[in-house]
Motif scaffolding. Structure first.
Motif, mmCIF file in Angstrom:
data_model
loop_
_atom_site.group_PDB
_atom_site.id
_atom_site.type_symbol
_atom_site.label_atom_id
_atom_site.label_comp_id
_atom_site.label_asym_id
_atom_site.label_seq_id
_atom_site.Cartn_x
_atom_site.Cartn_y
_atom_site.Cartn_z
ATOM 1 N N ARG A 1 -6.532 11.413 -5.825
ATOM 2 C CA ARG A 1 -7.738 10.648 -5.492
ATOM 3 C C ARG A 1 -8.979 11.549 -5.544
ATOM 4 O O ARG A 1 -10.017 11.164 -6.070
ATOM 5 N N HIS B 1 1.936 -5.946 6.584
ATOM 6 C CA HIS B 1 0.652 -5.692 5.912
ATOM 7 C C HIS B 1 0.738 -4.262 5.400
ATOM 8 O O HIS B 1 1.793 -3.626 5.536
ATOM 9 N N SER C 1 -4.080 -0.489 -8.226
ATOM 10 C CA SER C 1 -5.368 -1.051 -8.617
ATOM 11 C C SER C 1 -5.989 -1.615 -7.349
ATOM 12 O O SER C 1 -5.671 -1.150 -6.253
ATOM 13 N N ASP C 2 -6.845 -2.608 -7.448
ATOM 14 C CA ASP C 2 -7.391 -3.250 -6.254
ATOM 15 C C ASP C 2 -7.710 -4.700 -6.590
ATOM 16 O O ASP C 2 -7.980 -5.033 -7.749
ATOM 17 N N PHE D 1 -12.956 5.881 -6.370
ATOM 18 C CA PHE D 1 -11.763 5.042 -6.283
ATOM 19 C C PHE D 1 -11.618 4.174 -7.535
ATOM 20 O O PHE D 1 -10.519 4.020 -8.064
ATOM 21 N N TYR E 1 -1.220 11.592 -3.045
ATOM 22 C CA TYR E 1 -2.244 10.593 -3.385
ATOM 23 C C TYR E 1 -3.636 11.162 -3.120
ATOM 24 O O TYR E 1 -4.536 11.070 -3.963
ATOM 25 N N SER F 1 -5.044 -12.133 1.960
ATOM 26 C CA SER F 1 -5.038 -11.392 3.220
ATOM 27 C C SER F 1 -5.838 -12.065 4.328
ATOM 28 O O SER F 1 -5.615 -11.797 5.499
ATOM 29 N N ARG G 1 0.820 -1.233 0.000
ATOM 30 C CA ARG G 1 0.000 0.000 0.000
ATOM 31 C C ARG G 1 0.842 1.265 0.000
ATOM 32 O O ARG G 1 0.425 2.283 0.576
ATOM 33 N N GLN G 2 2.007 1.196 -0.643
ATOM 34 C CA GLN G 2 2.898 2.365 -0.630
ATOM 35 C C GLN G 2 2.277 3.565 -1.330
ATOM 36 O O GLN G 2 2.632 4.707 -1.026
ATOM 37 N N ALA G 3 1.378 3.319 -2.284
ATOM 38 C CA ALA G 3 0.602 4.410 -2.875
ATOM 39 C C ALA G 3 -0.717 4.438 -2.117
ATOM 40 O O ALA G 3 -1.491 3.503 -2.202
ATOM 41 N N ARG H 1 -3.341 6.686 1.096
ATOM 42 C CA ARG H 1 -3.826 7.900 1.749
ATOM 43 C C ARG H 1 -2.864 8.570 2.708
ATOM 44 O O ARG H 1 -3.090 9.709 3.111
HETATM 45 O O1 CP3 Z 1 -0.156 -1.515 -2.527
HETATM 46 C C1 CP3 Z 1 -0.401 -0.577 -3.304
HETATM 47 O O2 CP3 Z 1 0.049 0.569 -3.154
HETATM 48 C C2 CP3 Z 1 -1.201 -0.885 -4.564
HETATM 49 C C3 CP3 Z 1 -2.587 -0.721 -4.477
HETATM 50 C C4 CP3 Z 1 -3.486 -1.669 -3.683
HETATM 51 C C5 CP3 Z 1 -4.734 -1.223 -3.170
HETATM 52 N N1 CP3 Z 1 -5.395 -2.303 -2.674
HETATM 53 C C6 CP3 Z 1 -5.218 0.169 -3.213
HETATM 54 C C7 CP3 Z 1 -6.310 0.587 -2.314
HETATM 55 C C8 CP3 Z 1 -3.392 -3.036 -3.405
HETATM 56 C C9 CP3 Z 1 -2.246 -3.998 -3.689
HETATM 57 C C10 CP3 Z 1 -4.610 -3.429 -2.782
HETATM 58 C C11 CP3 Z 1 -4.912 -4.817 -2.390
HETATM 59 C C12 CP3 Z 1 -6.124 -5.106 -1.602
HETATM 60 N N2 CP3 Z 1 -7.347 -4.524 -1.706
HETATM 61 C C13 CP3 Z 1 -6.212 -6.142 -0.638
HETATM 62 C C14 CP3 Z 1 -5.103 -7.103 -0.287
HETATM 63 C C15 CP3 Z 1 -4.083 -6.484 0.593
HETATM 64 C C16 CP3 Z 1 -4.591 -6.098 1.959
HETATM 65 O O3 CP3 Z 1 -4.542 -4.894 2.244
HETATM 66 O O4 CP3 Z 1 -5.011 -6.984 2.697
HETATM 67 C C17 CP3 Z 1 -7.516 -6.130 -0.127
HETATM 68 C C18 CP3 Z 1 -8.065 -7.051 0.942
HETATM 69 C C19 CP3 Z 1 -8.238 -5.109 -0.821
HETATM 70 C C20 CP3 Z 1 -9.671 -4.748 -0.673
HETATM 71 C C21 CP3 Z 1 -9.846 -3.357 -0.216
HETATM 72 N N3 CP3 Z 1 -9.591 -2.243 -1.005
HETATM 73 C C22 CP3 Z 1 -10.311 -2.910 1.022
HETATM 74 C C23 CP3 Z 1 -10.713 -3.809 2.183
HETATM 75 C C24 CP3 Z 1 -10.324 -1.517 0.981
HETATM 76 C C25 CP3 Z 1 -10.857 -0.592 2.048
HETATM 77 C C26 CP3 Z 1 -9.959 -0.501 3.204
HETATM 78 C C27 CP3 Z 1 -9.132 0.727 3.114
HETATM 79 O O5 CP3 Z 1 -7.917 0.638 3.330
HETATM 80 O O6 CP3 Z 1 -9.733 1.782 2.835
HETATM 81 C C28 CP3 Z 1 -9.826 -1.118 -0.280
HETATM 82 C C29 CP3 Z 1 -9.646 0.274 -0.767
HETATM 83 C C30 CP3 Z 1 -8.280 0.655 -1.231
HETATM 84 N N4 CP3 Z 1 -7.481 -0.091 -2.055
HETATM 85 C C31 CP3 Z 1 -7.617 1.880 -0.954
HETATM 86 C C32 CP3 Z 1 -6.377 1.842 -1.625
HETATM 87 C C33 CP3 Z 1 -5.323 2.917 -1.685
HETATM 88 C C34 CP3 Z 1 -8.174 3.024 -0.131
HETATM 89 C C35 CP3 Z 1 -9.354 3.637 -0.786
HETATM 90 C C36 CP3 Z 1 -9.219 5.071 -1.190
HETATM 91 O O7 CP3 Z 1 -8.114 5.591 -1.473
HETATM 92 O O8 CP3 Z 1 -10.266 5.720 -1.269
#
Ligand code: CP3
Length: 341
Positions: free
Chosen positions: A39, A321, A75-76, A45, A35, A206, A26-28, A30
């Motif tokens: 965003r 994580h 991406s996600d 999103f 970012y 995860s 999640r280096q990219a 909030r």
């Molecule tokens: O790592 C990176 O920088 C690349 C981008 C990335 C995101 N999600 C961006 C994101 C990656 C690799 C993920 C993977 C992801 N997404 C996982 C597996 C890794 C983990 O964290 O366990 C899971 C379970 C998800 C599903 C997901 N996406 C959730 C549960 C959420 C909400 C929780 C939260 O942190 O807000 C997201 C949203 C999400 N994905 C955000 C980002 C930057 C935040 C939303 C936003 O910016 O509005």
């Protein structure tokens, strides 16, 4: 001209690199003001994920700031359910939501259009690779079938994935069908990312840690093995990182059975066990993200312990994580300095 070194790739090939290459899950995100700005401009999103120029921009932001050794595609994991028309949306402050799937919904899934739907993501991969410094590794990714399925069954995130566990006991056949569909799509999606320029890929499981012994085998190990087999049969040089959060003592068996090249470690994995795992191949992790929030001595001590136990073997430094939105970006600067000296 000296050959360009992609140090994360060197570790994936089994070499020890000193100091270890660094990137952060999640280096990219909030915690970075730049970012939050992009965003806000993107609107939703998913618009951010599906607009190649914007996805490229946020992927590069942490590379510009910290010169990490790897960039991870922005991406996600939930773009696959979105491509399966599960009505995915991200609600500010309460995480992802989608229509909960049932047996009939699983039988009606139509995987054929999903790769086409994901074209903008593949386009972003190519764009990112063309803009990245030569020496920076580009990682693609997807979610593991179990973790993606937990969101599809519940329709939202939960703390223990009770809905998906229950669904698996009540409707085993339909559940296995869902995992099979997700495994096949994920493999195709990863191959497309590799072909577009991803140097390696990471698969995020995860929620592996909430599974009982038999379910861990059936829902986490087997689908992961299936994806890796499928990707490697088509792209034999592909390198794959598997992150099964909470898998603990299962990780040795997990590496052997899935064929993953590198094992991601969450922060609960004891370093003595991690050192044993490292004898079988490269590892990645495992700093507690809360140490990055804390900064100062807690951060330095956590880093030093990982480097002293795992730094003499194949290691990619990472968190256990994702970095959290409340992390101070200056603490990441501290982290990088501490490791690189
Ligand atoms: O790592 C990176 O920088 C690349 C981008 C990335 C995101 N999600 C961006 C994101 C990656 C690799 C993920 C993977 C992801 N997404 C996982 C597996 C890794 C983990 O964290 O366990 C899971 C379970 C998800 C599903 C997901 N996406 C959730 C549960 C959420 C909400 C929780 C939260 O942190 O807000 C997201 C949203 C999400 N994905 C955000 C980002 C930057 C935040 C939303 C936003 O910016 O509005």
């Amino acid at each position: 001209m000296a050959a360009v070194r992609r140090t994360v790739m060197e570790v994936l090939n089994g070499s020890t690199v000193t100091p270890p290459p660094i990137w952060l899950m999640r280096q990219a995100g909030r915690y970075l003001p730049e970012y939050r700005k992009t965003r806000a401009e993107a609107g939703s999103f998913l618009d951010l994920c599906y607009t190649p120029d914007l996805a490229t921009e946020v992927t590069l932001q942490p590379i510009r700031r910290y010169a990490f050794d790897a960039a991870i595609l922005f991406s996600d994991i939930l773009v696959i359910p979105d491509g399966l028309k599960r009505n995915v949306h991200f609600v500010e402050g309460s995480g992802p939501k989608m229509d909960p799937i049932d047996e009939a919904g699983i039988a009606a899934l139509e995987p054929s259009g999903v790769l086409h739907h994901l074209n903008p993501v593949i386009e972003a991969v190519a764009k990112i690779r063309s803009r990245l410094p030569e020496e920076t590794t580009l990682l693609g990714f997807c979610g593991a079938p179990w973790t993606v399925a937990t969101y599809m069954i519940a329709g939202h995130g939960t703390t223990d994935q009770a809905p998906a566990r229950l669904f698996g006991y009540r409707h085993r056949q339909a559940f296995e069908q869902l995992l099979a569909v997700l495994a096949e799509l994920s493999a195709d999606y990863l191959v497309a990312q590799i072909d577009a320029g991803a140097d390696a890929v990471q698969i995020f499981d995860s929620w592996a840690g909430v599974l009982g012994e038999d379910e861990f085998e059936a829902y986490a190990v087997q689908p992961m093995a299936r994806i890796i087999r499928s990707v490697k049969s088509r792209r034999p040089q592909a390198k794959i990182i598997a992150f099964a959060k909470g898998a603990g003592l299962n990780l040795r068996h997990y590496r052997q059975k899935t064929g993953a090249d590198m094992i991601g470690l969450d922060w609960s994995v004891p370093l003595s066990f991690a050192a044993d795992l490292q004898k079988d191949g490269p590892v990645q992790g495992n700093l507690d993200p809360m140490r990055v929030v804390a900064g100062g001595k807690a951060l330095d001590e956590g880093i030093d312990r990982i480097l002293s136990v795992l730094g003499h073997g194949p290691l990619v430094f990472n968190l256990g994580h994702g970095i959290t939105p409340d992390a101070n970006p200056d603490h990441v600067t501290q982290l990088v300095k501490r490791i690189r000296g």
